[in-house]
Scaffold this motif. Structure first.
Motif, PDB file in Angstrom:
ATOM      1  N   GLY A 207       3.190  -0.627  -5.177  1.00  0.00           N
ATOM      2  CA  GLY A 207       1.968  -1.098  -4.537  1.00  0.00           C
ATOM      3  C   GLY A 207       0.729  -0.390  -5.041  1.00  0.00           C
ATOM      4  O   GLY A 207       0.784   0.524  -5.865  1.00  0.00           O
ATOM      5  N   ASP A 208      -0.425  -0.812  -4.522  1.00  0.00           N
ATOM      6  CA  ASP A 208      -1.688  -0.179  -4.875  1.00  0.00           C
ATOM      7  C   ASP A 208      -1.688   1.288  -4.479  1.00  0.00           C
ATOM      8  O   ASP A 208      -1.122   1.668  -3.449  1.00  0.00           O
ATOM      9  CB  ASP A 208      -2.852  -0.853  -4.137  1.00  0.00           C
ATOM     10  CG  ASP A 208      -3.180  -2.230  -4.672  1.00  0.00           C
ATOM     11  OD1 ASP A 208      -2.540  -2.663  -5.663  1.00  0.00           O
ATOM     12  OD2 ASP A 208      -4.069  -2.889  -4.105  1.00  0.00           O
ATOM     13  N   ALA A 209      -2.365   2.104  -5.280  1.00  0.00           N
ATOM     14  CA  ALA A 209      -2.673   3.457  -4.829  1.00  0.00           C
ATOM     15  C   ALA A 209      -3.516   3.338  -3.567  1.00  0.00           C
ATOM     16  O   ALA A 209      -4.363   2.442  -3.448  1.00  0.00           O
ATOM     17  CB  ALA A 209      -3.428   4.213  -5.917  1.00  0.00           C
TER      18      ALA A 209
ATOM     19  N   TYR B 198       9.951   0.951   5.747  1.00  0.00           N
ATOM     20  CA  TYR B 198       8.894  -0.060   5.637  1.00  0.00           C
ATOM     21  C   TYR B 198       7.545   0.639   5.519  1.00  0.00           C
ATOM     22  O   TYR B 198       7.217   1.531   6.304  1.00  0.00           O
ATOM     23  CB  TYR B 198       8.944  -0.992   6.841  1.00  0.00           C
ATOM     24  CG  TYR B 198      10.268  -1.717   6.927  1.00  0.00           C
ATOM     25  CD1 TYR B 198      10.457  -2.943   6.292  1.00  0.00           C
ATOM     26  CD2 TYR B 198      11.353  -1.136   7.583  1.00  0.00           C
ATOM     27  CE1 TYR B 198      11.685  -3.581   6.329  1.00  0.00           C
ATOM     28  CE2 TYR B 198      12.584  -1.773   7.629  1.00  0.00           C
ATOM     29  CZ  TYR B 198      12.740  -2.994   6.995  1.00  0.00           C
ATOM     30  OH  TYR B 198      13.969  -3.616   7.020  1.00  0.00           O
ATOM     31  N   VAL B 199       6.769   0.229   4.503  1.00  0.00           N
ATOM     32  CA  VAL B 199       5.549   0.928   4.107  1.00  0.00           C
ATOM     33  C   VAL B 199       4.428  -0.076   3.897  1.00  0.00           C
ATOM     34  O   VAL B 199       4.662  -1.179   3.390  1.00  0.00           O
ATOM     35  CB  VAL B 199       5.802   1.714   2.797  1.00  0.00           C
ATOM     36  CG1 VAL B 199       4.500   2.238   2.202  1.00  0.00           C
ATOM     37  CG2 VAL B 199       6.778   2.849   3.031  1.00  0.00           C
ATOM     38  N   GLY B 200       3.191   0.299   4.245  1.00  0.00           N
ATOM     39  CA  GLY B 200       2.072  -0.579   3.926  1.00  0.00           C
ATOM     40  C   GLY B 200       0.752  -0.129   4.522  1.00  0.00           C
ATOM     41  O   GLY B 200       0.619   0.960   5.067  1.00  0.00           O
ATOM     42  N   PHE B 201      -0.249  -1.019   4.342  1.00  0.00           N
ATOM     43  CA  PHE B 201      -1.574  -0.897   4.945  1.00  0.00           C
ATOM     44  C   PHE B 201      -2.370   0.253   4.317  1.00  0.00           C
ATOM     45  O   PHE B 201      -2.009   0.768   3.276  1.00  0.00           O
ATOM     46  CB  PHE B 201      -1.442  -0.795   6.465  1.00  0.00           C
ATOM     47  CG  PHE B 201      -0.530  -1.856   7.006  1.00  0.00           C
ATOM     48  CD1 PHE B 201      -0.934  -3.178   7.020  1.00  0.00           C
ATOM     49  CD2 PHE B 201       0.762  -1.549   7.422  1.00  0.00           C
ATOM     50  CE1 PHE B 201      -0.078  -4.177   7.466  1.00  0.00           C
ATOM     51  CE2 PHE B 201       1.623  -2.533   7.862  1.00  0.00           C
ATOM     52  CZ  PHE B 201       1.197  -3.854   7.893  1.00  0.00           C
ATOM     53  N   GLY B 202      -3.488   0.616   4.924  1.00  0.00           N
ATOM     54  CA  GLY B 202      -4.383   1.608   4.353  1.00  0.00           C
ATOM     55  C   GLY B 202      -5.518   0.963   3.576  1.00  0.00           C
ATOM     56  O   GLY B 202      -5.822  -0.232   3.736  1.00  0.00           O
ATOM     57  N   ALA B 203      -6.160   1.754   2.714  1.00  0.00           N
ATOM     58  CA  ALA B 203      -7.273   1.281   1.877  1.00  0.00           C
ATOM     59  C   ALA B 203      -7.031   1.704   0.440  1.00  0.00           C
ATOM     60  O   ALA B 203      -6.476   2.787   0.185  1.00  0.00           O
ATOM     61  CB  ALA B 203      -8.592   1.852   2.381  1.00  0.00           C
ATOM     62  N   ASN B 204      -7.438   0.853  -0.510  1.00  0.00           N
ATOM     63  CA  ASN B 204      -7.269   1.206  -1.919  1.00  0.00           C
ATOM     64  C   ASN B 204      -8.571   1.747  -2.516  1.00  0.00           C
ATOM     65  O   ASN B 204      -9.576   1.896  -1.807  1.00  0.00           O
ATOM     66  CB  ASN B 204      -6.717   0.029  -2.725  1.00  0.00           C
ATOM     67  CG  ASN B 204      -7.704  -1.125  -2.854  1.00  0.00           C
ATOM     68  OD1 ASN B 204      -8.904  -0.998  -2.582  1.00  0.00           O
ATOM     69  ND2 ASN B 204      -7.197  -2.284  -3.268  1.00  0.00           N
ATOM     70  N   ALA B 205      -8.546   2.036  -3.807  1.00  0.00           N
ATOM     71  CA  ALA B 205      -9.681   2.681  -4.464  1.00  0.00           C
ATOM     72  C   ALA B 205     -10.929   1.818  -4.499  1.00  0.00           C
ATOM     73  O   ALA B 205     -12.030   2.326  -4.752  1.00  0.00           O
ATOM     74  CB  ALA B 205      -9.285   3.078  -5.889  1.00  0.00           C
TER      75      ALA B 205
END
Length: 430
Positions: free
Chosen positions: A101-103, A122-129
């Motif tokens: 996935g995205d950094a 299960y992993v996800g969400f947050g904000a990318n660069a």
């Protein structure tokens, strides 16, 4: 000779009066006895550098850590595995197991802590660069280290949401709250693992917020506290799967433990609102009938800054009254509290690991790893009882005043007992 007798008589008087002062306080000294055997043990320093908002989870033998922010890079995609037996870290970032996935930072991940045959995380969400709030969800098979992309959340992408693995007959991932480009959310979503599909559930009844605390216990999802537009919150809620409704639990108030033969109320430790810590739930066993408890650890206090200790509390959903749970204090991690650390608990074990985060007072990101064995808690939990009265939603000032009133009454009573003993003794020998 009479002077010597008077001197000896007064020594005996003090000996008889002293228990009157000590006995009323035995219960307070007794409350935390079993927690004295629970200590934090330093483990191998993380080679990937100090960071905040790591995504952390574990299987029965290994912990996993990925993404987050370091001093050099605010958006990461590195992926590490920790061997608990060997106390060693391995970087998987440039292997076939690398996170696809995205950094990102401000993301989260969950795995089962009670089903020892479940190897999925299960992993996800947050904000990318680029500042994009992410809505992706990924599955990792922790036994094969193979990643699979799942259906995206249909709602808006978000940073630091609540994310629960709701087990048992429910077997779904709950995601909600957090913040997007337009502000905080109080929505709540369920991801059905079997069908790879999402459905929206009723909103959390409290104010929209980000960086909440959260965990699941059996089929129930819990969430609350965190940061809203009006400040740091201490309200707490339970998603009741059997009725598909939210239930308002008592506001956060944590007590010292008491014993079954202790007739006094538990001593109130704190009612401070809090945000941006770490959390988990576990039964410390692979036994499907074992009782599951929720835990919150570290974070910022009601001024969104450092609390004086590492702040470790357990939520007992079984020990309250009127269907409400109750919080109790456990030994804090070393040092002051930290913003946005990580934690994981090995499946089926009583070993919880605590990592990193940002330390406000030193203004540094930490790379240390600590472990505590929760065995004394689980061994003692059947002997614990909740406070005799329901915890009210009163202000912190009211709670403190109530504790002070109890202590004042206790001191007054012990003084009366000591004085009465002295009078009786003097009269007997006059």
């Amino acid at each position: 000779m009479s002077g010597l007798l008077d001197y000896l008589r007064r020594i005996v008087l003090i000996g008889l009066a002293a228990p009157c002062w000590i006995i009323p306080n035995v219960a307070v000294a007794q409350q935390a006895d079993f927690t004295n055997t629970m200590t934090w043990e330093a483990k191998a320093t993380f080679p990937g550098g100090g960071r905040h908002h790591p995504i952390t989870f574990a299987n029965a033998t290994h912990g996993f850590l990925l993404t987050g922010s370091t001093a050099a890079n605010s958006y990461l995609s590195d992926f590490w595995i920790y061997d608990a037996d060997a106390d060693t870290w391995t970087d998987l970032s440039n292997t076939p197991a690398a996170f696809p996935g995205d950094a990102r930072t401000y993301g989260y991940g969950v795995a089962s802590t009670t089903n020892c045959s479940n190897s999925k995380a299960y992993v996800g969400f947050g904000a990318n660069a680029f500042g994009v709030r992410l809505s992706d969800l990924w599955e990792l098979d922790m036994s094969t280290l193979i990643w699979r992309r799942l259906a995206d959340l249909p709602g808006p992408g978000r940073r630091h949401p609540a994310m629960n693995y709701v087990e048992g007959s429910v077997n779904e991932i709950h995601v909600g709250l957090g913040d997007g480009t337009t502000g905080n959310f109080n929505d709540w979503w369920a991801y059905d693992i079997a069908t790879d599909s999402w459905r929206q559930l009723p909103e959390l009844p409290g104010v929209p917020r980000h960086h909440p605390f959260y965990f699941s216990i059996g089929p129930q999802s819990y969430a609350g506290l965190g940061h809203s537009s009006r400040g740091i919150e201490r309200d707490w809620y339970r998603w009741e799967a059997s009725t598909s409704t939210w239930v308002s639990e008592n506001d956060f108030s944590s007590f010292a433990f008491k014993y079954e033969n202790d007739a006094s109320n538990s001593m109130l430790i704190t009612t401070e609102a809090r945000v941006a810590g770490t959390q988990f739930s576990t039964s410390g066993s692979c036994d499907s009938d074992a009782l599951v408890y929720g835990f919150v650890l570290s974070g910022d206090g009601d001024d969104h800054s450092t609390m004086a200790t590492g702040e470790f509390h357990v939520f007992d959903p079984y020990g309250g009254v009127d269907g409400m749970g109750v919080w109790h204090e456990l030994p804090p991690h070393p040092g002051v509290s930290r913003w946005a650390p990580g934690s994981f608990v090995l499946q089926g074990s009583t070993k919880v690991f605590f990592f990193g985060g940002y330390e406000h007072t030193q203004q540094i990101l930490l790379d240390d790893l600590w472990m505590m064995d929760l065995t004394p808690f689980f061994d003692s939990s059947t002997n614990q009882t909740a406070p005799t009265d329901n915890v009210s939603n009163s202000s912190q000032a009211d709670d403190v005043m109530a504790d002070e009133a109890v202590m004042s009454a206790r001191l007054a009573w012990t003084f009366v007992l000591a004085l009465a003993t002295a009078v009786v003794f003097e009269y007997s020998y006059s």
